[in-house]
Enzyme design. Structure first.
Site, PDB file in Angstrom:
ATOM      1  N   SER A  92      -3.835   4.407  -4.333  1.00  0.00           N
ATOM      2  CA  SER A  92      -2.814   6.165  -4.930  1.00  0.00           C
ATOM      3  C   SER A  92      -4.137   6.858  -4.852  1.00  0.00           C
ATOM      4  O   SER A  92      -3.754   8.284  -5.173  1.00  0.00           O
ATOM      5  CB  SER A  92      -2.102   5.802  -5.451  1.00  0.00           C
ATOM      6  OG  SER A  92      -1.220   4.915  -5.668  1.00  0.00           O
ATOM      7  N   ASN A 198       5.534   5.715  -4.334  1.00  0.00           N
ATOM      8  CA  ASN A 198       4.904   6.331  -3.203  1.00  0.00           C
ATOM      9  C   ASN A 198       6.119   6.743  -2.373  1.00  0.00           C
ATOM     10  O   ASN A 198       5.082   7.106  -1.420  1.00  0.00           O
ATOM     11  CB  ASN A 198       4.281   4.406  -2.900  1.00  0.00           C
ATOM     12  CG  ASN A 198       3.295   3.909  -3.798  1.00  0.00           C
ATOM     13  OD1 ASN A 198       2.338   4.630  -3.641  1.00  0.00           O
ATOM     14  ND2 ASN A 198       3.761   2.923  -4.725  1.00  0.00           N
ATOM     15  N   GLY A 341      -6.198   2.925  -8.123  1.00  0.00           N
ATOM     16  CA  GLY A 341      -5.457   2.848  -6.637  1.00  0.00           C
ATOM     17  C   GLY A 341      -5.374   1.760  -6.551  1.00  0.00           C
ATOM     18  O   GLY A 341      -6.460   0.811  -6.401  1.00  0.00           O
TER      19      GLY A 341
END
Length: 399
Positions: A92, A198, A341
């Site tokens: 991420s 997301n 992430g």
């Protein structure tokens, strides 16, 4: 930060699994234990290996120059140590790259943050209460859109855990990912809350392409990688292979405490797209955040937009989310910007002081355990494991 859950940052919370693997422990490089400005960071990295992470890689850049460290191994078979130049999947952290590309387009007058999603992707966000006519681009970037997070879909979770080897070479289009989200109800009406999704950044990547008429990868390369000098950072698209040099990535494909450790290095990352596909290094992540927080990638107005935050939906008021970046105040009072992430076999974090002058990036080659907050606290506050009292950069509770 809690013990890390399976594929935490992009897949969502599953049961945690504490793992002890002292047989795999190796001392940290770059000086090992001792005194000095990074002694706490070295200690924190070693603690992650004792907790079960096969290998930890870290680099910080500040007033005392560049510091590089590692602990454990890059490969459980060969026992090769992790190397400074090793590439890994950053998950991420990709979101900031996506946000910068879109904000540059906004600076050129090609798009407005208050445009509706439907203005650029007509009819794409529809179904079960979703309506792109009432969601803005800004709401995508700061996670206030209410759009369902497709990686919370049970079938997607299964494909990334127990079904990993069956589905790891599957190709997913961005529209297919959005359609998964559209099969669920939204989390809230647009602007009425905050929830990490997301799907927001898949849509943002699609908008980058629609505005430019070029691929998402080419726009990020042209607008971010080249200006920031990120020579080791790539966007793999549908390619399952990691560029050399790289170590191995390890995952547990179920939540049982004694679950087997699998090599999950090779897979098609198209299911992550603009929300998490990028491959990079600790050095390039530090260069990116130095340029980003130093105001070198965006004009002044867009920089203000990047750093304009909303509460990050949790109990701690110190955490807030901007446009692809997160900010928090650490236990010692230091404010940092950054992002974590996670993606199968890899967990990363990058952080920076507000002026971009002190950056730090770390990677675990494991997705089931590890504490990135301990590393950030160690680097900026000199905290050693067991004394951390801050949420760090963890937004996993909302993933």
């Amino acid at each position: 930060m809690k013990v890390r859950t399976i594929h935490r940052a992009l897949v969502g919370a599953l049961a945690t699994a504490a793992v002890t693997a002292t047989a795999l422990t190796a001392p940290a490089s770059a000086g090992g234990r001792g005194t000095g400005p990074h002694a706490a960071t070295r200690t924190a990295m070693e603690a992650q290996v004792r907790a079960g992470v096969p290998g930890v890689l870290g680099q910080s850049v500040g007033e005392d120059g560049v510091w590089q460290g590692s602990a454990g191994v890059a490969d459980l078979t060969t026992h090769r140590p992790r190397a400074a130049e090793d590439r890994f999947r950053v998950g991420s952290i990709t979101k900031a790259f996506t946000s910068v590309a879109l904000l540059q387009q906004e600076a050129e007058g090609r798009i407005r943050l208050d445009d509706t999603v439907d203005r650029w992707l007509p009819g794409v966000v529809r179904g079960h209460g979703h309506d792109g006519r009432h969601i803005t681009v800004r709401q995508l970037l700061n996670h206030t859109s209410g759009i369902f997070n497709y990686t919370e879909d049970p079938d997607v979770r299964k494909d990334l855990t127990s079904g990993f080897y069956e589905h790891r070479f599957d190709t997913h289009t961005p529209r297919q990912l959005v359609d998964i989200a559209m099969a669920h109800a939204p989390d809230f009406r647009p602007g009425a809350g905050w929830h990490y999704s997301n799907t927001n950044y898949v849509l943002a990547g699609m908008i980058v392409e629609k505005v430019s008429g070029r691929s998402y990868a080419s726009e990020v390369t042209r607008r971010v990688l080249k200006p920031a000098g990120l020579r080791a950072t790539t966007l793999p698209g549908t390619s399952p292979w990691m560029p050399d040099p790289h170590g191995r990535a390890y995952g547990k494909l179920d939540s049982a405490p004694d679950a087997k450790i699998h090599d999950v290095t090779v897979f098609n990352p198209s299911w992550a797209y603009a929300a998490g596909e990028i491959v990079s290094t600790t050095g390039d992540l530090n260069r990116f955040y130095h340029a980003l927080l130093g105001g070198k990638l965006l004009p002044e107005r867009q920089q203000r937009e990047l750093l304009t935050t909303v509460p990050a939906g949790g109990k701690d008021p110190r955490m807030a989310y901007g446009l692809g970046v997160l900010t928090t105040t650490l236990s010692c009072g230091v404010k940092v910007w950054g992002h974590d992430g996670g993606i199968p076999g890899s967990v990363s974090v990058v952080s920076s002081t507000p002026d971009g002058r002190h950056t730090a990036a770390f990677n675990f080659n494991a997705d089931w355990t590890g504490d990135t907050t301990a590393l950030v606290e160690a680097e900026y506050c000199g905290k050693v494991p067991g004394t951390v009292a801050s949420p760090g950069l963890d937004v996993s509770r909302s993933r």
